[in-house]
Design an enzyme around this catalytic site. Structure first.
Site, PDB file in Angstrom:
ATOM      1  N   ARG A  88       0.814  -1.217   0.000  1.00 22.29           N
ATOM      2  CA  ARG A  88       0.000   0.000   0.000  1.00 22.29           C
ATOM      3  C   ARG A  88       0.845   1.262   0.000  1.00 22.29           C
ATOM      4  O   ARG A  88       0.358   2.346  -0.317  1.00 22.29           O
ATOM      5  CB  ARG A  88      -0.970   0.006   1.178  1.00 22.29           C
TER       6      ARG A  88
ATOM      7  N   ALA B 193      15.613  20.093  28.895  1.00 17.71           N
ATOM      8  CA  ALA B 193      17.047  19.745  28.915  1.00 17.71           C
ATOM      9  C   ALA B 193      17.350  18.748  27.801  1.00 17.71           C
ATOM     10  O   ALA B 193      18.304  18.922  27.036  1.00 17.71           O
ATOM     11  CB  ALA B 193      17.423  19.169  30.271  1.00 17.71           C
ATOM     12  N   THR B 194      16.529  17.708  27.686  1.00 17.26           N
ATOM     13  CA  THR B 194      16.728  16.708  26.627  1.00 17.26           C
ATOM     14  C   THR B 194      16.510  17.335  25.260  1.00 17.26           C
ATOM     15  O   THR B 194      17.300  17.114  24.340  1.00 17.26           O
ATOM     16  CB  THR B 194      15.767  15.516  26.829  1.00 17.26           C
TER      17      THR B 194
ATOM     18  N   CYS C 219       3.451  16.537  31.991  1.00 20.80           N
ATOM     19  CA  CYS C 219       2.189  15.791  32.036  1.00 20.80           C
ATOM     20  C   CYS C 219       1.866  15.306  33.447  1.00 20.80           C
ATOM     21  O   CYS C 219       0.714  15.224  33.845  1.00 20.80           O
ATOM     22  CB  CYS C 219       2.273  14.577  31.121  1.00 20.80           C
TER      23      CYS C 219
ATOM     24  N   CYS D 236      22.963  27.378  16.308  1.00 22.35           N
ATOM     25  CA  CYS D 236      23.077  27.044  14.887  1.00 22.35           C
ATOM     26  C   CYS D 236      23.660  28.147  14.021  1.00 22.35           C
ATOM     27  O   CYS D 236      23.866  27.932  12.825  1.00 22.35           O
ATOM     28  CB  CYS D 236      21.723  26.626  14.336  1.00 22.35           C
TER      29      CYS D 236
END
Ligand SMILES: [Zn+2]
Length: 251
Positions: free
Chosen positions: A11, A130-131, A186, A246
């Site tokens: 598919r 942090a992650t 959460c 960046c």
């Protein structure tokens, strides 16, 4: 592809935007999924079902009863097991052809750097700043496309930072680290179960498009969902030329 693969992926192969070539790209690709929770569950399940050759699934936590309301990779039987291992078992049942490498740790430092460098695409399905920032830095360093998602309460957001492209913003351009952003977890705020499924599934869709080279990704756009009103908004993102992560010297 052998006959069974031609059937399993038929598919996708029928879609001119994917075809045999795109499916072969998926089979040869490697996805790093960071977090095997609410977002990582549906994201990893679709990547496995769609035949992404290698899935590295990283999570340092064990399955808890409070996870099961939304983290559909895990079952009542897997309470107490490391999520990465529980996830490996579940993905293996969906598609035994996929190589799943469980990483039972909260990725950081050299390990994060090495795994990002080895990945064709990185899905940030983590739940803390942090992650997110550490993952973004590694993706900028190794120029890997990053698919970032977040979900809390009834609010979701998802974007792509295609860091192979010099003009692409990075996560830090959008959410500078020094900003006084409140961490909304959460565990404290609650989260609507299918919201994590919707956002995690969009992450899988964007990762598959990036890998197969199909369509136009969310690069440079942030998609925001208010699930209570079921309204989507798109915000254009620009690269911050002064971004501490960046900013590159451009002639
Ligand atoms: Zn940046």
């Amino acid at each position: 592809m052998n006959d069974e693969q031609l059937l399993r992926y038929s598919r996708h192969i029928l879609l001119p935007e994917i075809g045999v070539e795109g499916q072969e790209r998926l089979l040869a690709a490697s996805a790093l999924v960071i977090g095997a929770g609410g977002l990582g569950s549906p994201a990893a399940m679709y990547l496995a079902a769609a035949g992404v050759g290698t899935i590295v699934l990283a999570d340092g936590d064990a399955v808890d009863l409070t996870n099961l309301q939304r983290q559909i990779l895990h079952t009542t039987q897997s309470i107490g097991k490391p999520k990465a291992e529980s996830g490996r078992e579940a993905l293996g049942k969906i598609n035994p052809e996929v190589r799943v490498a469980p990483v039972q740790s909260r990725l950081e430092g050299e390990e994060l750097d090495r795994l990002v460098a080895q990945a064709s695409v990185v899905l940030d399905c983590s739940d803390n700043f942090a992650t997110r920032h550490a993952v973004n830095r590694a993706c900028v360093r190794h120029r890997r496309p990053l698919v970032s998602g977040a979900a809390v309460r009834f609010d979701g957001q998802v974007s792509v930072f295609d860091l192979r492209d010099d003009l692409s913003p990075c996560y830090h351009c959008l959410f500078p680290e020094n900003a006084e952003l409140e961490e909304t977890r959460c565990a404290v705020m609650g989260v609507f179960a299918p919201l994590t499924g919707i956002i995690g599934t969009v992450q899988a869709a964007e990762a598959l498009k990036l890998l197969a080279g199909a369509g136009e990704t969310l690069n440079g756009r942030l998609l925001i969902l208010d699930a209570l009103a079921m309204q989507w908004r798109t915000v254009r993102l620009a690269r911050d030329p002064a971004c501490a992560v960046c900013a590159r010297v451009t002639a």
